[in-house]
Structures are given as C-alpha cells and as structure tokens.
Motif scaffolding. Structure first.
Motif, PDB file in Angstrom:
ATOM      1  N   GLU A  66     -41.260 -74.159  68.102  1.00 35.73           N
ATOM      2  CA  GLU A  66     -41.560 -75.434  67.441  1.00 35.73           C
ATOM      3  C   GLU A  66     -42.847 -76.041  67.966  1.00 35.73           C
ATOM      4  N   ALA A  67     -43.039 -76.021  69.273  1.00 38.18           N
ATOM      5  CA  ALA A  67     -44.275 -76.565  69.858  1.00 38.18           C
ATOM      6  C   ALA A  67     -45.480 -75.777  69.370  1.00 38.18           C
ATOM      7  N   GLU A  70     -46.330 -76.574  65.813  1.00 37.44           N
ATOM      8  CA  GLU A  70     -46.938 -77.902  65.699  1.00 37.44           C
ATOM      9  C   GLU A  70     -48.312 -77.941  66.376  1.00 37.44           C
ATOM     10  N   ASP A  71     -48.811 -76.779  66.772  1.00 34.56           N
ATOM     11  CA  ASP A  71     -50.111 -76.613  67.423  1.00 34.56           C
ATOM     12  C   ASP A  71     -50.188 -77.327  68.774  1.00 34.56           C
ATOM     13  N   ASP A  72     -49.060 -77.467  69.444  1.00 31.68           N
ATOM     14  CA  ASP A  72     -49.015 -78.047  70.788  1.00 31.68           C
ATOM     15  C   ASP A  72     -48.882 -76.890  71.784  1.00 31.68           C
ATOM     16  N   GLN A  73     -49.991 -76.193  71.996  1.00 28.40           N
ATOM     17  CA  GLN A  73     -49.980 -75.007  72.849  1.00 28.40           C
ATOM     18  C   GLN A  73     -49.613 -75.332  74.286  1.00 28.40           C
ATOM     19  N   GLN A  74     -50.068 -76.452  74.789  1.00 27.21           N
ATOM     20  CA  GLN A  74     -49.735 -76.838  76.162  1.00 27.21           C
ATOM     21  C   GLN A  74     -48.226 -76.980  76.338  1.00 27.21           C
ATOM     22  N   GLN A  75     -47.585 -77.618  75.380  1.00 23.49           N
ATOM     23  CA  GLN A  75     -46.135 -77.804  75.457  1.00 23.49           C
ATOM     24  C   GLN A  75     -45.414 -76.462  75.334  1.00 23.49           C
ATOM     25  N   ALA A  76     -45.878 -75.594  74.450  1.00 25.57           N
ATOM     26  CA  ALA A  76     -45.270 -74.265  74.300  1.00 25.57           C
ATOM     27  C   ALA A  76     -45.340 -73.501  75.619  1.00 25.57           C
ATOM     28  N   HIS A  78     -45.770 -74.816  78.651  1.00 28.42           N
ATOM     29  CA  HIS A  78     -44.945 -75.533  79.637  1.00 28.42           C
ATOM     30  C   HIS A  78     -43.467 -75.138  79.502  1.00 28.42           C
ATOM     31  N   ASP A 140     -50.868 -69.566  68.862  1.00 28.59           N
ATOM     32  CA  ASP A 140     -50.883 -69.777  67.421  1.00 28.59           C
ATOM     33  C   ASP A 140     -50.250 -68.611  66.663  1.00 28.59           C
TER      34      ASP A 140
END
Length: 198
Positions: A66-67, A70-76, A78, A140
């Motif tokens: 999901e991260a 949503e293009d939240d690579q840092q969260q993915a 983490h 991505d």
C-alpha cells in the motif's frame, strides 16, 4: 535460485485476502500449509496458532504494498525493515546434490530460516524476498491491482514499468469496463445532440 524470487512468498500471503471483496482464504492450518508450496518440511511445522500469526504478518506485508502504491517509498522501506528485523534469515549455500556440466556441485544461494514456528520462517523468507525485489527493481515495482474491487498485490517486472493489474483477467475486466463506460458516454452525448437538433 534468484533471491528476488522469494518475493512470491509475500505475494501468496498478501493475496490470500481480498479486503474489498470480503474474502479470506487463510482460515485453517491447511491453508497455511498450502502457502508454503513445495516446501513440505516447513509446512509441517504449521499449527492452529499460525493462522492468526500469518494474518498479522499478511497485514504488515500488505501495508508495504500500500505504501509503495501510494508512492511513499520511505514508508514502504521502513515497514519492510521492521519485518526484516523481527524475522531474520541467514544466507546459505546449497547444491541439493546436483552437478553442473563439468561434474562439479551446482552451488547456489538459499535463504535459511531458523524459526521458532512456521510463521517466523515464512515471514522471514517473504520479507527478505520482497526486500531483494525492492532493492533490485525499486519500490515503484510493488503495486496493488487497479481493477476495482480487486486490490491484489503484484510485482511489476515489465520492461517499461507500466503494470497496473495483478493479472490478465483483471486487465481485461478493467479495459472492458472502460470501453463500456466510453460507449455509454458517447450514446448519452449523441442522444442529447439528437434532442437538441429536433
């Protein structure tokens, strides 16, 4: 064996549930064992307690997808690092007794888990495989199917980074739905135009 192929463990687990459809196939020890595929030794360790533990890991792995979607690579990264810390593995050289063309052992790398239970072993391999995929191809390349209501996870291995659906079936369903919507709009527009002309 290419280590990124272990990411299939993550896909199998995440896709055992389709939240938007309210379906969950992870309901028994047999379902847990089926996730292991041909790894029967690891599957034999599964107990009733693993059903709940697998569901917990599944939610955490889905959060990685999901991260990334949503293009939240840092969260993915983490979230994936947290799984890697909690479920460690060790690389191990294996040959399975097979020989190469020159008669030498056919050595290759495997991920060796040293789990206290089936969930720990599966989670370790799934997280490490997903980490290899992410670092080799990019965050991505982790996605969730865009064909509503599917939302299954997929790994984009296309050359142009264009994958949007988990399967050909979902891609076809989405394309047919888009085509029908276009035709309805065209029909509505021509009906309004025809009424205006009268």
């Amino acid at each position: 064996m290419e280590l990124a192929s272990y990411s299939d463990y993550a896909l199998r687990l995440v896709n055992s549930e389709e939240p938007a459809r309210g379906t969950d196939t992870l309901t028994s020890v047999d379902a847990v064992r089926a996730l292991f595929g041909t790894s029967t030794q690891a599957a034999r360790r599964a107990t009733e307690a693993d059903v709940t533990r697998f569901r917990s890991v599944r939610g955490r792995l889905r959060a990685v997808f999901e991260a990334a979607a949503e293009d939240d690579q840092q969260q993915a990264v983490h979230l994936l690092n947290a799984l890697l810390l909690e479920f460690p593995v060790s690389p191990q050289i294996s040959g399975h007794g097979e020989l190469d063309a020159e008669g030498r052992p056919d050595w290759h790398m495997h991920l060796a888990d040293h789990p206290s239970n089936a969930t720990s072993g599966y989670a370790a391999i799934a997280a490490m495989g997903l980490a290899f995929h992410l670092t080799e191809f990019g965050a991505d390349r982790l996605g969730l199917c865009e064909a509503s209501p599917c939302r299954n996870a997929y790994l984009d291995t296309s050359t142009n980074r264009s994958r949007r659906y988990c399967s050909d079936r979902c891609a076809t369903r989405a394309n047919v739905a888009a085509y029908r919507a276009r035709k309805r709009r065209e029909s509505d527009t021509s009906e309004r135009t025809g009424r205006t002309a009268e």
